[in-house]
Design a protein around this motif. Structure first.
Motif, mmCIF file in Angstrom:
data_model
loop_
_atom_site.group_PDB
_atom_site.id
_atom_site.type_symbol
_atom_site.label_atom_id
_atom_site.label_comp_id
_atom_site.label_asym_id
_atom_site.label_seq_id
_atom_site.Cartn_x
_atom_site.Cartn_y
_atom_site.Cartn_z
ATOM 1 N N LYS A 59 0.848 -1.195 0.000
ATOM 2 C CA LYS A 59 0.000 0.000 0.000
ATOM 3 C C LYS A 59 0.881 1.242 0.000
ATOM 4 O O LYS A 59 1.730 1.406 0.877
ATOM 5 N N PRO A 60 0.645 2.124 -0.951
ATOM 6 C CA PRO A 60 1.543 3.278 -1.055
ATOM 7 C C PRO A 60 1.347 4.228 0.110
ATOM 8 O O PRO A 60 0.223 4.533 0.506
ATOM 9 N N SER A 61 2.431 4.669 0.637
ATOM 10 C CA SER A 61 2.400 5.632 1.726
ATOM 11 C C SER A 61 2.984 6.936 1.247
ATOM 12 O O SER A 61 3.897 6.949 0.413
ATOM 13 N N GLN A 62 2.444 8.009 1.760
ATOM 14 C CA GLN A 62 3.006 9.313 1.424
ATOM 15 C C GLN A 62 4.231 9.598 2.278
ATOM 16 O O GLN A 62 5.209 10.166 1.818
ATOM 17 N N ALA A 63 4.108 9.214 3.524
ATOM 18 C CA ALA A 63 5.247 9.388 4.420
ATOM 19 C C ALA A 63 6.295 8.347 4.049
ATOM 20 O O ALA A 63 6.069 7.471 3.227
ATOM 21 N N PRO A 80 0.468 0.986 -7.777
ATOM 22 C CA PRO A 80 0.352 0.566 -6.383
ATOM 23 C C PRO A 80 0.475 -0.937 -6.196
ATOM 24 O O PRO A 80 1.211 -1.390 -5.340
ATOM 25 N N TYR A 82 -1.277 -3.173 -4.716
ATOM 26 C CA TYR A 82 -1.753 -3.885 -3.530
ATOM 27 C C TYR A 82 -3.106 -4.559 -3.756
ATOM 28 O O TYR A 82 -3.457 -5.527 -3.082
ATOM 29 N N ARG A 83 -3.871 -4.055 -4.698
ATOM 30 C CA ARG A 83 -5.192 -4.636 -4.908
ATOM 31 C C ARG A 83 -5.099 -6.049 -5.472
ATOM 32 O O ARG A 83 -5.895 -6.923 -5.139
ATOM 33 N N ASP A 165 -5.742 2.286 -14.520
ATOM 34 C CA ASP A 165 -5.523 3.723 -14.748
ATOM 35 C C ASP A 165 -4.051 4.027 -14.993
ATOM 36 O O ASP A 165 -3.702 4.903 -15.792
ATOM 37 N N PHE A 166 -3.194 3.315 -14.302
ATOM 38 C CA PHE A 166 -1.762 3.561 -14.458
ATOM 39 C C PHE A 166 -1.298 3.043 -15.819
ATOM 40 O O PHE A 166 -0.541 3.714 -16.523
ATOM 41 N N GLY B 391 -0.632 12.566 -5.602
ATOM 42 C CA GLY B 391 0.322 12.070 -4.616
ATOM 43 C C GLY B 391 0.887 10.710 -4.960
ATOM 44 O O GLY B 391 0.648 10.163 -6.041
ATOM 45 N N ASN B 392 1.631 10.164 -4.029
ATOM 46 C CA ASN B 392 2.302 8.890 -4.239
ATOM 47 C C ASN B 392 1.296 7.756 -4.327
ATOM 48 O O ASN B 392 0.432 7.614 -3.460
ATOM 49 N N GLY B 393 1.431 6.938 -5.356
ATOM 50 C CA GLY B 393 0.492 5.848 -5.521
ATOM 51 C C GLY B 393 -0.873 6.296 -6.007
ATOM 52 O O GLY B 393 -1.796 5.496 -6.097
ATOM 53 N N HIS B 394 -0.993 7.560 -6.301
ATOM 54 C CA HIS B 394 -2.231 8.107 -6.864
ATOM 55 C C HIS B 394 -2.074 8.230 -8.383
ATOM 56 O O HIS B 394 -1.012 7.989 -8.934
ATOM 57 N N ASN B 395 -3.181 8.714 -8.998
ATOM 58 C CA ASN B 395 -3.184 8.732 -10.461
ATOM 59 C C ASN B 395 -3.815 10.025 -10.968
ATOM 60 O O ASN B 395 -4.735 10.569 -10.345
ATOM 61 N N TYR B 396 -3.329 10.465 -12.105
ATOM 62 C CA TYR B 396 -3.828 11.741 -12.650
ATOM 63 C C TYR B 396 -5.290 11.677 -13.073
ATOM 64 O O TYR B 396 -5.940 12.702 -13.274
ATOM 65 N N LEU B 397 -5.819 10.444 -13.194
ATOM 66 C CA LEU B 397 -7.215 10.285 -13.608
ATOM 67 C C LEU B 397 -8.172 10.270 -12.423
ATOM 68 O O LEU B 397 -9.383 10.120 -12.613
ATOM 69 N N TRP B 398 -7.664 10.489 -11.228
ATOM 70 C CA TRP B 398 -8.475 10.321 -10.031
ATOM 71 C C TRP B 398 -9.122 11.598 -9.531
ATOM 72 O O TRP B 398 -9.657 11.636 -8.418
ATOM 73 N N SER B 465 -0.928 15.416 -1.086
ATOM 74 C CA SER B 465 -0.009 14.486 -0.450
ATOM 75 C C SER B 465 1.432 14.840 -0.808
ATOM 76 O O SER B 465 1.839 15.977 -0.615
ATOM 77 N N ASP B 527 -2.585 8.288 6.838
ATOM 78 C CA ASP B 527 -1.283 8.272 6.161
ATOM 79 C C ASP B 527 -0.500 9.524 6.556
ATOM 80 O O ASP B 527 0.406 9.462 7.381
ATOM 81 N N VAL B 528 -0.855 10.647 6.021
ATOM 82 C CA VAL B 528 -0.248 11.918 6.453
ATOM 83 C C VAL B 528 -1.095 12.411 7.613
ATOM 84 O O VAL B 528 -1.948 13.283 7.473
ATOM 85 N N HIS B 560 -7.170 10.389 4.163
ATOM 86 C CA HIS B 560 -6.260 10.901 3.141
ATOM 87 C C HIS B 560 -6.824 10.778 1.740
ATOM 88 O O HIS B 560 -6.687 11.688 0.909
ATOM 89 N N CYS B 566 -10.051 7.054 -5.767
ATOM 90 C CA CYS B 566 -9.817 5.636 -5.849
ATOM 91 C C CYS B 566 -8.714 5.098 -4.932
ATOM 92 O O CYS B 566 -8.423 3.899 -5.010
ATOM 93 N N GLY B 567 -8.127 5.976 -4.100
ATOM 94 C CA GLY B 567 -7.126 5.474 -3.169
ATOM 95 C C GLY B 567 -7.762 4.632 -2.081
ATOM 96 O O GLY B 567 -8.972 4.706 -1.841
ATOM 97 N N PHE B 568 -6.971 3.812 -1.403
ATOM 98 C CA PHE B 568 -7.509 2.894 -0.411
ATOM 99 C C PHE B 568 -8.017 3.673 0.805
ATOM 100 O O PHE B 568 -7.642 4.808 1.061
#
Lengths: 176, 841
Positions: A59-63, A80, A82-83, A165-166, B391-398, B465, B527-528, B560, B566-568
């Motif tokens: 799971k991606p973390s920002q920190a 990511p 994780y799914r 999406d990625f 942010g990290n692990g995020h996507n521009y389509l979100w 993020s 997260d943050v 967060h 679509c993030g967890f």
């Protein structure tokens, strides 16, 4: 019973990596910068790994959280993962995966600030698991970063469809 | 003394240069004079050759003036009476006698009790604004007291700093004229308009004026003094009232007036068309200004909601028509024209008036973008650009929800692939290059639909993020490291907003500098998370470092990834709002934020400057607990106490002496002492995350009170006691998390603020009805107890509220600003931190 399952789970995937499904070695006609290590070194060859991972660790973390290493090098995470429990990553060079640890580590800094020395130190304690990838390809010649990610997009679609999406974005760039 | 009658004067000259008889006649001038002279010859009936000449010789049946004496002559040319006009404060008028003399000064729309006439402080008069400013001036009619005095001239002048007389006659007119001049003020003060008649210059008249800022006419009622919360922005579902304070307008008490709420017009539109057309559901209201201040003079503006249209915003002007003629005239009172008298907002989270289109394009792996724009953009003026950096692990389509929403209100939004995995430096690079790449391509993208339609000098960056720190770092690189783009510069960035940003760098490298900065964060962020356990998540350090206007929207129960599609699910804590409600909040606040800073729509700023506990966009979930923090640009305020100047709490940063009558007062760095949220006596700054690390220097004060009255007071330096030019008093306040007193209070908190002038006059305002200080989010973890990191809210009280509460208090001599605590003033107990006690313009 539950305790044994927990212990078994920990030792079943030490370092949070269950297996390596595929390895694709490649070279680049146009070198690119590898931003995932200190100094953003230039790379003209590399290795794609499709890694089966522990979902929670992925799971991606920002920190600053868990970072996936291949040997002493933070792996470039492209989605990511994780799914579906699979991540497609790459690192510079053609490390011998049989002898190079692939592991999650709790880093104390961001990858772009992780030096080779720091990565080496982390890898020294990493479990050495002899991964047997189901498929090994290459080296293949790719034009540039776009085409690299285009190839990665196909693997994401195959192994981690939840991260479509990625793959979409990488394919859009590759198709330009 | 010469008369105005030339013939008379000539006659008198002859007499003066004549015989002794002249001397005898003049010196014998008195009130009553026996009929002249010698008796008629009894044989001939003709006057004897020995008759005594006098003033009436040549002026039978008239009245002549001689040295200010009215001499009444009979038909035979004899003196009937002599009246010294000076004795009755009159002047002598030939053919008339002693007449009242002087100048009448009638200020329009005043009662007769002689109260000084109010004039609103306005911009300084120029040739360009003269016509408009005349509407805001006070007309005075100048004419002779006595139309019988037709000779001579009227003269008048205005004396008072900051006052100007709008006067086509330029201070002089014939005695028979009736002139209307207008008294205009561009600064606070007093003035005297005096006038005199040349026939009686010693008998001058005068009327007094006083000027001060006119606060807004519209507001929401309050259950206690000052009885109304004046405002310039309302929600459509607010009960908007208009008000006129009899203390400020004592010169009009008893007068009737019509209240008009009209569609807002510009100054030039008002000049061209001053007719009034009320737009409220119930039509114009009628009122009479009563004694009793604001409480007795509030009027519901409209029985139903005012229309805002598809843009969800509309401006209205308020006119108090004192001459009851359905027109705006000088002497009426109005708010509007320059800016709307007030603005009404609808449902900002609903889609706007434009259909939207979108497309994607790519110039490389990290130059892939999705663009949202209004479908009718070709009919629009160039519009600001909003850039979203994920942010990290995020996507521009979100971020479709946000892109489409802002595009529906006319903005172009570009969301790009963001290389955040390696860290902040690469994230900042992708923000920089993607903005540049878009602007380089904008004229050819999507068959040129955007060509010439994007204003590259109004760019807003929104980062989430790591992207939230990335946009700050990107700006810092342009400012401090001279990073140069091809198609825009730092000056073109008008706003930066960070959603739950990381803070990996010290604020030396992640520094918003002087760009307006906004922070969005959720207290349930898993997260943050914002707790002191980690330096990299203490995002209030960024707002502390920002130098320009800064605002924070802090949402309890929000994690967060609610800000994207679509993030967890990372949310941790009670009363979670969920993604849909969070995104409605984000849409509403981002529309207001971008409108305010990219489109210059000032009324939208009220959603950030006013407590969200009391005022927030309508239509949002009532479950949302929101803490708003606002700090103005330093050029727009003066700090009574910023707490930046040292640890001695008895001396403020301004030099004010501080009287502390609260418990456990500590002034220090706003940094949690041990990285843990558990309350400890050894950590008075528990829960503070405004500072932690190198480069952070935000300081404040904490203290408490419990079940008794307490106070903290700043005695202003003598040179700083004139607060009349300011409009607001503000302070940032947070409840101290997990402290026993906070736990016992177990709810929102408020107190009162007092101003005390040099004569000891005091005005006290409780801010509770406008919005209280939120209870810390009841989330556990990071130590024992319940309550998350301290969340600041800004308390902001309009200075006119104090003067409406106590009209005697002198705004030019405010000696003390005092915070009053205890059950009489608000919450019976509390443990709080404060920062930035400010006077704002």
């Amino acid at each position: 019973m539950i305790l044994w399952a927990l212990i078994a789970g920990v030792f079943a995937s030490p370092g949070g990596v269950h297996s390596i499904a595929e390895i694709h070695r490649f070279s680049l006609s146009e070198p690119m910068r590898f931003h995932w290590a200190e100094g953003a070194p230039t790379m003209d060859k590399g290795t794609i790994l499709v890694v089966e991972v522990d979902a929670d660790m992925a799971k991606p973390s920002q920190a600053v959280g868990s970072t996936l290493f291949v040997g002493a090098t933070p792996a470039a995470v492209t989605h990511p993962g994780y799914r579906d429990g699979f991540m497609v990553v790459f690192v510079p060079g053609h490390p011998n995966i049989d002898t190079t640890p692939v592991f999650w580590a709790q880093a104390d800094r961001l990858p772009e600030r992780t030096s080779l020395q720091q990565g080496t130190k982390l890898s020294e304690d990493a479990p050495r698991i002899a991964h047997r990838p189901e498929r090994t390809l290459g080296p293949v010649l790719l034009q540039d970063e776009r085409m690299l990610y285009g190839r990665i997009a196909k693997l994401i679609t195959q192994y981690a469809p939840a991260d479509a999406d990625f793959a979409h974005g990488y394919r859009l760039a590759a198709d330009q | 003394m010469d008369s105005a009658n030339p013939a008379y004067n000539e006659a008198m000259e002859v007499l003066r240069h004549g015989s002794l008889f002249v001397l005898l006649i003049v010196s014998a001038c008195s009130a009553e004079e026996p009929s002249k002279g010698n008796p008629a010859d009894s044989d001939t009936g003709q006057p004897a050759s020995t008759a005594v000449p006098d003033e009436c010789d040549d002026f039978p049946n008239t009245t002549v003036c001689v040295d200010g004496v009215a001499v009444e002559c009979d038909g035979d040319g004899n003196v009937l009476t002599r009246s010294d006009c000076a004795e009755s404060a009159t002047v002598c008028v030939d053919n008339s006698g002693c007449e009242e003399c002087g100048v009448s000064l009638v200020v329009h729309h005043t009662t007769d009790d002689g109260a000084s006439a109010f004039v609103a402080v306005r911009p300084e008069l120029t040739d360009d604004n003269r016509a408009w400013e005349t509407f805001h001036s006070r007309p005075v009619t100048i004419q002779s007291l006595n139309p019988a005095i037709t000779d001579g001239a009227l003269e008048w002048s205005l004396l008072g700093d900051g006052f100007t007389l709008i006067d086509d006659a330029e201070g002089m007119a014939p005695a028979s004229a009736t002139v209307t001049a207008h008294v205009h003020a561009h600064q606070r003060g007093t003035a005297l308009l005096s006038a005199r008649h040349s026939a009686c210059p010693e008998l001058a008249s005068a009327v007094g004026f006083h000027s001060e800022k006119q606060p807004p006419f519209a507001g929401r009622t309050r259950p206690s003094s000052p009885w109304i919360e004046r405002a310039e922005t309302f929600n459509q579902d607010d009960d908007i009232h208009t008000v006129l304070h009899s203390g400020r307008h004592a010169d009009r008490v008893g007068l009737r007036y019509d209240v008009y709420v009209v569609n807002s017009k510009s100054a030039s539109e008002w000049v061209d068309d001053p007719d009034l057309a009320d737009v409220t559901a119930s039509g114009r209201n009628q009122a009479r200004l009563a004694t009793g201040g604001a409480k007795e003079n509030r009027t519901l503006a409209s029985d139903g909601p005012l229309t805002v249209g598809p843009t969800q915003t509309a401006g209205f002007d308020v006119v108090y028509d004192f001459d009851l003629n359905g027109r705006l005239d000088p002497g009426d009172l109005m708010r509007g024209g320059d800016d709307p008298g007030f603005t009404v907002m609808g449902d900002l989270h609903e889609a706007g008036p434009h259909e939207t289109d979108e497309f994607q394009h790519s110039g490389g792996t990290w130059y892939t973008q999705k663009v949202y724009y209004p479908a009718d953009i070709e009919d629009m003026d160039p519009t600001p650009l909003v850039v979203i950096s994920h942010g990290n692990g995020h996507n521009y389509l979100w971020y479709d929800y946000l892109g489409r929403h802002l595009a529906s209100y006319g903005y172009v939004v570009m969301s790009h692939t963001n290389l955040t995995g390696p860290g902040i430096e690469t994230a900042s690079t992708t923000t920089l290059v993607n903005t540049d790449f878009f602007l380089a391509q904008v004229d050819v993208l999507a068959d040129g639909v955007l060509a010439g339609r994007v204003d590259s000098q109004r760019i807003a960056w929104i980062g989430h993020s790591r992207g939230g720190e990335g946009v700050v770092r990107a700006y810092d690189r342009m400012v401090d490291e001279y990073y140069a783009n091809d198609h825009y510069s730092a000056d073109d960035i008008v706003l930066i907003s960070s959603i739950a940003p990381t803070v990996f760098y010290t604020v030396e490298y992640s520094d918003p500098h002087d760009v307006p900065y906004h922070l969005f964060a959720g207290a349930a962020d898993g997260d943050v998370h914002g707790s002191p356990a980690s330096t990299g998540v203490q995002y209030f350090r960024l707002t502390s470092a920002a130098e320009a206007a800064t605002q924070t929207t802090y949402l309890q129960g929000v994690g967060h990834n609610e800000f994207n599609c679509c993030g967890f699910d990372d949310a941790t804590g009670p009363a979670q709002l969920g993604r849909d409600d969070t995104q409605d909040i984000a849409k509403a606040y981002y529309l207001a934020l971008v409108r305010a800073y990219a489109s210059g729509h000032a009324p939208s700023l009220d959603y950030f400057r006013r407590s969200a506990d009391g005022f927030r966009p309508q239509g949002l979930t009532s479950n949302a607990v929101i803490a708003n923090e606002y700090r103005p640009d330093p050029t727009g305020s003066w700090a009574i106490d910023s707490f930046q100047d040292g640890p001695d709490p008895s001396v403020a940063s301004s030099g004010a002496a501080v009287s502390i009558d609260v418990d456990a007062a500590v002034e220090d760095w706003l940094a949690d002492g041990n990285g843990n949220l558990a309350d400890r006596d050894s950590d008075p700054m528990n829960g503070m995350t405004q500072a932690c690390c190198a480069g952070d220097d935000n300081r404040g004060m904490v203290f408490e009170w419990y079940d008794e009255a307490a106070s903290i007071a700043w005695d202003l330096p003598v040179e700083s006691r004139d607060v009349s030019s300011f409009s607001w008093l503000s302070v940032r306040v947070a409840q101290s998390t997990r402290h026993a007193i906070t736990d016992e209070l177990d709810g929102p908190l408020d107190f009162s603020i007092s101003l005390i002038d040099e004569m000891g006059e005091r005005a006290t305002v409780g801010f509770g009805p406008q919005g209280r200080i939120t209870q810390p989010y009841q989330r556990s973890g990071n130590g024992s107890g319940t309550g998350w990191s301290n969340e600041f809210s800004t308390v902001r009280v309009r200075l006119s509220d104090f003067f409406d509460t106590n009209g005697i208090i002198d705004a030019t001599q405010i000696a003390t600003v005092q915070f009053d605590f205890g059950a009489e003033y608000g919450s019976p107990m509390g443990r709080i931190g404060i920062d930035d006690v400010l006077l704002e313009y």
